[in-house]
Design a protein around this motif. Structure first.
Motif, PDB file in Angstrom:
ATOM      1  N   ALA A   1      -2.218   2.447  -2.836  1.00 25.59           N
ATOM      2  CA  ALA A   1      -3.369   1.599  -2.478  1.00 25.59           C
ATOM      3  C   ALA A   1      -2.919   0.170  -2.739  1.00 25.59           C
ATOM      4  O   ALA A   1      -1.952  -0.058  -3.462  1.00 25.59           O
ATOM      5  CB  ALA A   1      -4.597   1.933  -3.322  1.00 25.59           C
TER       6      ALA A   1
ATOM      7  N   ASP B   1     -10.618   0.474   2.083  1.00 25.61           N
ATOM      8  CA  ASP B   1     -10.395   1.920   2.017  1.00 25.61           C
ATOM      9  C   ASP B   1      -9.631   2.406   3.244  1.00 25.61           C
ATOM     10  O   ASP B   1      -8.749   3.258   3.143  1.00 25.61           O
ATOM     11  CB  ASP B   1     -11.728   2.674   1.909  1.00 25.61           C
ATOM     12  CG  ASP B   1     -12.419   2.467   0.575  1.00 25.61           C
ATOM     13  OD1 ASP B   1     -11.771   2.018  -0.392  1.00 25.61           O
ATOM     14  OD2 ASP B   1     -13.635   2.747   0.510  1.00 25.61           O
TER      15      ASP B   1
ATOM     16  N   ASP C   1      -6.084   1.382   2.785  1.00 26.01           N
ATOM     17  CA  ASP C   1      -5.483   2.179   1.723  1.00 26.01           C
ATOM     18  C   ASP C   1      -5.159   3.594   2.189  1.00 26.01           C
ATOM     19  O   ASP C   1      -4.241   4.230   1.667  1.00 26.01           O
ATOM     20  CB  ASP C   1      -6.387   2.211   0.494  1.00 26.01           C
ATOM     21  CG  ASP C   1      -6.377   0.891  -0.275  1.00 26.01           C
ATOM     22  OD1 ASP C   1      -5.504   0.037   0.000  1.00 26.01           O
ATOM     23  OD2 ASP C   1      -7.256   0.722  -1.151  1.00 26.01           O
TER      24      ASP C   1
ATOM     25  N   ILE D   1       0.843  -1.202   0.000  1.00 23.89           N
ATOM     26  CA  ILE D   1       0.000   0.000   0.000  1.00 23.89           C
ATOM     27  C   ILE D   1       0.878   1.252   0.000  1.00 23.89           C
ATOM     28  O   ILE D   1       0.620   2.205  -0.745  1.00 23.89           O
ATOM     29  CB  ILE D   1      -0.968  -0.014   1.203  1.00 23.89           C
ATOM     30  CG1 ILE D   1      -2.017  -1.118   1.008  1.00 23.89           C
ATOM     31  CG2 ILE D   1      -1.630   1.354   1.399  1.00 23.89           C
ATOM     32  CD1 ILE D   1      -2.851  -1.417   2.245  1.00 23.89           C
TER      33      ILE D   1
END
Length: 147
Positions: free
Chosen positions: A90, A131, A134, A85
């Protein structure tokens, strides 16, 4: 610079996740779930409410039943995911929670008491959790001591 894993690191990620709306692709919509992450000898409890991570705290492994589900991977796999990441902004397709789950014979999430309804929250809100992780791409990170 916070070290992964630590409450300090998770709170830095939480702050970015909560304040950067571009991180809320949230395929599952508003998330209402409590996840435990078993990382080395530590367990971190993350409480999600809506499109925010409301609280993060370290708990004893004996208190894991406070979570709807928990993710337990070996330390090198956690580090590999976080490094990926950090390097890519990401997770790439080989390092998402979903891909990791699909590659494991019994899947990634577990639920206290093997409660399948609680375990299902991982699948329902998987994109929210991805998310969140990330969001760590924007956090200067050192990797803490590896046992």
């Amino acid at each position: 610079m916070p070290a992964f894993p630590s409450v300090e690191w998770f709170n830095a990620v939480r702050e970015r996740y909560n304040t950067d709306q571009t991180l809320h692709s949230g395929g599952g919509g508003p998330c209402e779930a409590t996840a435990a992450l078993c990382i080395g000898d530590s367990v971190y409890l993350l409480e999600f409410e809506g499109f925010e991570c409301a609280e993060i705290r370290e708990i004893a492994r004996d208190d894991i039943d406070q979570a709807d589900f928990f993710l337990d991977m070996p330390m090198p796999e956690w580090i590999d995911m976080i490094n990926n990441i950090q390097e890519n902004g990401a997770a790439d397709l080989d390092h998402t929670l979903s891909t990791i789950d699909l590659e494991l014979e019994d899947g990634l999430p577990r639920a206290p008491g093997d409660d399948q309804y609680r375990r299902d929250l991982f699948y329902r809100y998987n994109q929210n959790f991805q998310d969140f992780f990330d969001a760590s791409a924007g956090i200067a990170t050192t990797i803490g001591p590896v046992d």
